[in-house]
Design an enzyme around this catalytic site. Structure first.
Site, PDB file in Angstrom:
ATOM      1  N   GLU A   1      -0.078  15.377  -2.508  1.00 20.00           N
ATOM      2  CA  GLU A   1       0.062  13.955  -2.196  1.00 20.00           C
ATOM      3  C   GLU A   1      -1.314  13.303  -2.126  1.00 20.00           C
ATOM      4  O   GLU A   1      -2.196  13.774  -1.411  1.00 20.00           O
ATOM      5  CB  GLU A   1       0.770  13.781  -0.845  1.00 20.00           C
ATOM      6  CG  GLU A   1       2.169  14.357  -0.777  1.00 20.00           C
ATOM      7  CD  GLU A   1       3.218  13.409  -1.350  1.00 20.00           C
ATOM      8  OE1 GLU A   1       2.837  12.333  -1.843  1.00 20.00           O
ATOM      9  OE2 GLU A   1       4.415  13.755  -1.286  1.00 20.00           O
TER      10      GLU A   1
ATOM     11  N   HIS B   1       7.661  10.090  -9.952  1.00 17.67           N
ATOM     12  CA  HIS B   1       7.926   8.776  -9.377  1.00 17.67           C
ATOM     13  C   HIS B   1       7.001   7.768 -10.055  1.00 17.67           C
ATOM     14  O   HIS B   1       5.783   7.840  -9.894  1.00 17.67           O
ATOM     15  CB  HIS B   1       7.682   8.788  -7.865  1.00 17.67           C
ATOM     16  CG  HIS B   1       8.654   9.643  -7.119  1.00 17.67           C
ATOM     17  ND1 HIS B   1       8.320  10.331  -5.963  1.00 17.67           N
ATOM     18  CD2 HIS B   1       9.958   9.928  -7.355  1.00 17.67           C
ATOM     19  CE1 HIS B   1       9.377  10.994  -5.531  1.00 17.67           C
ATOM     20  NE2 HIS B   1      10.378  10.770  -6.362  1.00 17.67           N
TER      21      HIS B   1
END
Length: 1019
Positions: free
Chosen positions: A852, A670
């Protein structure tokens, strides 16, 4: 005392709803939409407005706040219907409420009134489309064949997040419904949860990936000649900074809870990387000396850069193009101070203070201090010239060229100012009520460059057409206020989050307000302490080249803009949100860059790899950089292989080299998750460093690394998608070789490794998370998923190796930013096509993770209350490597040599210490885009790698290893720089002993289930 007449009149509007008693706020909240429409058609809305006005003017002592609030609640519920909002506007409701609320702002006791008025004004503000021709991206890319960009999906990650203040009154029933919706997404079909090797292509096609594993067939003959050629290089690499970040800073080094100076913990962490001896090709300096320019190195590197550029042109003449550095601040007096008079004269000779690229670079490189580790402006330019972009970028952003040096302190999370959001909303309403003071001048516009007015006196100048830049339009609202619109992802009409742009011509000490008006997420960490980042060119040229957290009066809320069907390509009714912030720039007429998070471009990554390769020790570090594939946009996607060179060419050493287990790492699928690249940067620098821990780690694993999986998205300023308009992390089930080449070939390489019996021990995909704090892992577990979904689990039928929890528990102990209680191991239907789930199910990797990293900061541990910077993110990358080493020692058979080195290097009495237990009590204001995890589970002992067992054999193994270590020569111990102690080695197994407080799972020497095919190291 108020007159009684208003009290009698106050019941009149509600006679149609209740004949027996006057309505209360509780009664009105339960009225149906039909009742609201009846109130409107009966003309009661105008009466309610006048009645509220009457009470407001007469209740001067504020004794009847709840009566006024009740009237406002009536208005709020009536305006829930379209007819009510239209009538409210016709009755001048916006003017009445806006005017009356001004009298309440100075009194905190009237917050209940102000809150409801603000909600009504926001709701009734007339909807209007964004001031752009279309919501689709300004940039488009023709897809191969007949493929078309897929239609935008209605929901993206985080769609069940709350809307901050506006939705604060949501009741528990809604929260329960939300929880049920999350549980409904859990995969409960056991057959789908079970690992099942599946090929999405002919098996014969996997043969092409053999060339991507040269380490398995290399005879190492060529390394003799290579070593001779690179002797001088090896001498240089002695000064390559070892990454000492496997030492954890002590909390006692922190003197102030809100401002942590990094140099206060040097004794625990080792010297700051910016102060250590190191050498990149452009600089030559030693510790304690002022940076000086080495003319010989400069000439050599310029020649090398020129050769690289020539080779780029030979491969593809269209790829290499002229690049110009963005103009510097236009201030001759300031230049006289910073540069020389000759440079000032040169700048004055060019219109607008703009130098030709070559002159600019020459002057700047003479000024460059050379104190930014692993960064070279010349290498960056060389790589940037070869980048293919849709806009065909011709400008270099100064921060990417010059480099970033972490500041000496960590910034605390921003404390939210009381009432900041309502003040911003009321300022927005003022535009509607008092339009005369609105300028409405477009000063930057990608769609219509001729409409821009950059030369207008007194306004800022914007620019974003450089690598990773994203700003579509800038509109001057008032003298010091601007509305900004981000560009959607290429071939898409959504995913507005990432921004990165230049601004210049500012005044000093003036608070400028910026409103980014087309955000899409329902909530943001900007509401909970996060700041954007800013880079000042003047600061950089004065020796402080760094991105800093910046901005005040920051908030994020729903606005009145919406996406119509025509502009949105068929998507109706999509609402937008405003991110608003104010900034005081540090210098007059500076050039500053603002970004969502610390930028990390494709050219930065490629030049970083060049420097790492040149500075590695070729006799110790096996490094192979190959091209996984070409992207849709024609940019190479690099694939790295890193491990230790074999000790010798003896058969045993070569077998040990080839039989090392694989670790597969990826990042930046991303594009807007730039924090993932900073974590990857820390991983790469640690792996090739001269640190003894890194040397041991290379001997334990072969690392396959794809540092940037979506180069095109990063280059073109996307937030989430590739040029196809697809989220690449939702394409792993059936990736297209044409539309998703990086995913197709990454999966192909993983399937090839599985086909030859070498499936990775660990797979990890580095990401960034916009809704949660801390750093954490998502993994995969059948049992935890079924338990969370409320299913009955038959442990006789469903057995599961719980070794997937070992690595996160290790990281919880060694990485200050990592929090185990934020981790989740649930498998959701909506994420069945992500890398984590597909690699777990189809490739059979037990330890398949998504890591994350927050954009914001930490709620626990050493960095509690602080926003994470690039240094903390890089530290996380190196700590992940340390966690892998400890995982290897805990879970795989190790030779006595490896155990000995570990005992000498790892003082795990300090390294694995139980920090304060983290509670799982995340703020109720924070929301997650993945379901929460169930922490305490009663596991059956069915694990073959981490189950409880008889530790007598383990104790005996430790004692034998200790005896072997103590029998080694003192020279070996001196080489490693430390001495071995029984205490230190036992620390490694602290979690295995009964009664230990550690949360780590116990060690078991047994093989790893699906990994039983791995050869153990020779004993």
């Amino acid at each position: 005392m108020l007159p009684q007449e208003p009290l009698l009149v106050s019941t009149e509007p509600w006679s149609c709803f209740s004949k027996s008693s006057p309505p209360t706020a509780r009664d009105t909240s339960g009225q149906s939409e039909s009742n609201s429409r009846r109130a409107v058609t009966s003309g009661y809305l105008d009466g309610l407005l006048r009645l509220y006005q009457d009470w407001h003017h007469n209740d001067v002592s504020n004794n009847y706040i709840y009566v006024r609030r009740g009237l406002l609640l009536c208005l709020k519920h009536i305006t829930n219907v379209q007819l009510g909002r239209e009538t409210f506007l016709d009755c001048q409701g916006m003017d009445i409420l806006f005017t009356t609320v001004q009298d309440c702002l100075s009194c905190k006791n009237l917050d209940p009134i102000i809150t409801i008025v603000t909600q009504i004004l926001r709701k009734c503000y007339p909807k209007e489309p964004l001031p752009v021709p279309t919501a689709r991206s300004f940039y488009s890319f023709p897809l191969p064949g007949n493929a078309k960009a897929e239609p935008p999906c209605e929901g993206s990650e985080g769609d069940y997040e709350s809307d901050g203040e506006e939705e604060a009154e949501k009741n528990m029933d809604n929260e329960d419904a939300e929880s049920k919706e999350e549980d409904y997404d859990l995969e409960t079909d056991v057959s789908k949860l079970r690992s099942r090797p599946v090929l999405d292509r002919p098996e014969a096609d996997l043969g092409q990936y053999e060339t991507m594993c040269p380490e398995l067939s290399h005879n190492f003959q060529e390394f003799e000649s290579e070593s001779e050629k690179e002797k001088t290089l090896e001498d240089r690499t002695e000064s390559l900074p070892s990454a000492p970040s496997h030492f954890i800073p002590s909390a006692v080094s922190v003197k102030h809870p809100n401002c942590r100076w990094r140099n206060q913990s040097i004794t625990e962490m080792g010297p700051d990387p910016g102060e250590k001896d190191f050498q990149v090709p452009l600089q030559s300096w030693t510790k304690g000396e002022k940076s000086r320019w080495d003319q010989t190195d400069e000439k050599r590197d310029i020649a090398e850069a020129a050769r690289d550029a020539d080779s780029c042109e030979e491969e593809d003449p269209a790829r290499s193009h002229m690049l110009t550095l963005r103009p510097l601040p236009e201030d001759a007096a300031w230049y006289k101070k910073v540069f020389c008079s000759e440079c000032e004269a040169a700048i004055n000779s060019y219109p607008g203070g703009r130098l030709e690229s070559s002159d600019t670079v020459t002057n700047l490189l003479e000024k460059h201090q050379g104190d930014i580790p692993f960064h070279s402006p010349l290498f960056y330019i060389t790589r940037a010239k070869c980048v293919k972009s849709i806009p065909n970028y011709k400008d270099l952003a100064f921060p990417d060229f010059w480099g970033h040096q972490p500041p000496p302190f960590s910034k605390p999370m921003l404390e939210r100012k009381h009432g900041v959001q309502r003040d911003k909303v009321l300022d927005d309403v003022r535009r509607l009520i008092q339009p005369d003071d609105v300028i409405g001048r477009t000063v930057f516009d990608l769609d219509e460059p001729s409409h821009s007015s950059p030369a207008a006196p007194g306004c800022l100048t914007f620019f974003s057409k450089f690598e990773s830049g994203n700003l579509r339009k800038a509109i001057q609202v008032r003298e010091f206020e601007y509305d900004l619109i981000m560009n959607a992802d290429v071939n898409s009409n959504q995913h507005h989050q990432w921004f990165y742009f230049e601004v210049r011509d500012m005044k000093l000490a003036v608070p400028y307000r910026f409103n980014i008006i087309n955000c899409e997420k329902l909530n943001s960490q900007f509401n909970y302490g996060m700041q954007l980042v800013m880079y000042s060119v003047k600061e950089a040229l004065q020796g402080r080249p760094r991105w800093l957290r910046a901005g005040h009066d920051i908030c994020y809320y729903k606005n009145h803009y919406h996406c119509g069907a025509a502009a949105g390509g068929g998507v109706r009714g999509k609402c937008y949100y405003t991110l608003t912030f104010s900034i005081k720039f540090p210098h007059k007429d500076d050039v500053c860059y603002l970004a969502y998070h610390y930028p990390y471009t494709y050219s930065t990554m490629m030049s970083h790899l060049d420097i790492l390769e040149q500075n590695r020790n070729p006799k110790k570090v096996y490094w192979r950089q190959q091209t996984l594939c070409q992207t849709l946009g024609g940019n190479p996607c690099p694939l790295l292989t890193i491990t230790a060179m074999p000790d010798s060419k003896k058969r045993d050493d070569l077998e040990q080299f080839c039989n090392r287990p694989y670790v597969f790492l990826m990042a930046r699928v991303h594009p807007g998750e730039s924090n993932a690249s900073w974590v990857m940067k820390g991983t790469l620098e640690f792996l090739v460093s001269s640190d003894p821990i890194a040397d041991l780690l290379r001997k334990c694993f072969i690392f396959k690394i794809i540092p940037m999986l979506n180069p095109d998205g990063v280059i073109n300023g996307n937030h989430r998608c590739s040029l196809s308009g697809d989220d690449l992390n939702r394409q792993w089930l059936t990736p297209s070789s044409q539309l998703h080449p990086t995913i197709y070939h990454a999966k192909g390489l993983l399937c090839y490794l599985r086909s030859i019996g070498r499936a990775p021990l660990v797979f990890c995909d580095y990401h960034g998370h916009s809704q949660k704090k801390n750093v954490f892992l998502y993994g995969c577990s059948i049992k935890e998923t079924l338990w969370q979904a409320g299913c009955t689990v038959d442990t006789a039928v469903i057995t599961e190796d719980v070794g997937y929890r070992t690595l996160p528990k290790i990281l919880d102990k060694v990485a200050p930013a990592f929090v185990m209680n934020s981790c989740s191991f649930l498998v959701e239907k909506s994420r069945e096509s992500t890398a984590r789930v597909v690699v777990w199910k189809e490739v059979g990797v037990l330890r398949s993770y998504t890591m994350e990293s927050t954009y914001c900061g930490c709620t626990h541990g050493l960095y509690k209350g602080l926003q994470l910077g690039t240094q903390e993110l890089e530290e996380m990358g190196s700590k992940f490597c340390l966690g892998l080493l400890i995982l290897h020692l805990k879970s795989l058979p190790c030779s006595k040599e490896v155990m000995a080195q570990a005992a000498l290097l790892l003082d795990l009495e300090e390294e694995i210490t139980d920090r304060t237990q983290r509670s799982c009590s995340n703020s109720c204001l924070e929301t997650d885009d993945e379901p929460p995890c169930v922490e305490e589970l009663d596991y059956d002992t069915d694990s073959c790698s981490d189950g409880e067992g008889d530790f007598s054999e383990l104790d005996q193994e430790i004692q034998e290893c200790l005896s072997w270590v103590e029998g080694q020569t003192e020279d070996e111990g001196a080489t490693m720089g430390q001495t071995c102690s029984s205490k230190a080695l036992r620390g490694l197994y602290m979690s295995s002993q009964p009664g230990s407080n550690s949360t780590a799972l116990p060690l078991s020497p047994t093989a790893l289930g699906v990994y039983s095919g791995f050869e153990s190291s020779p004993a």
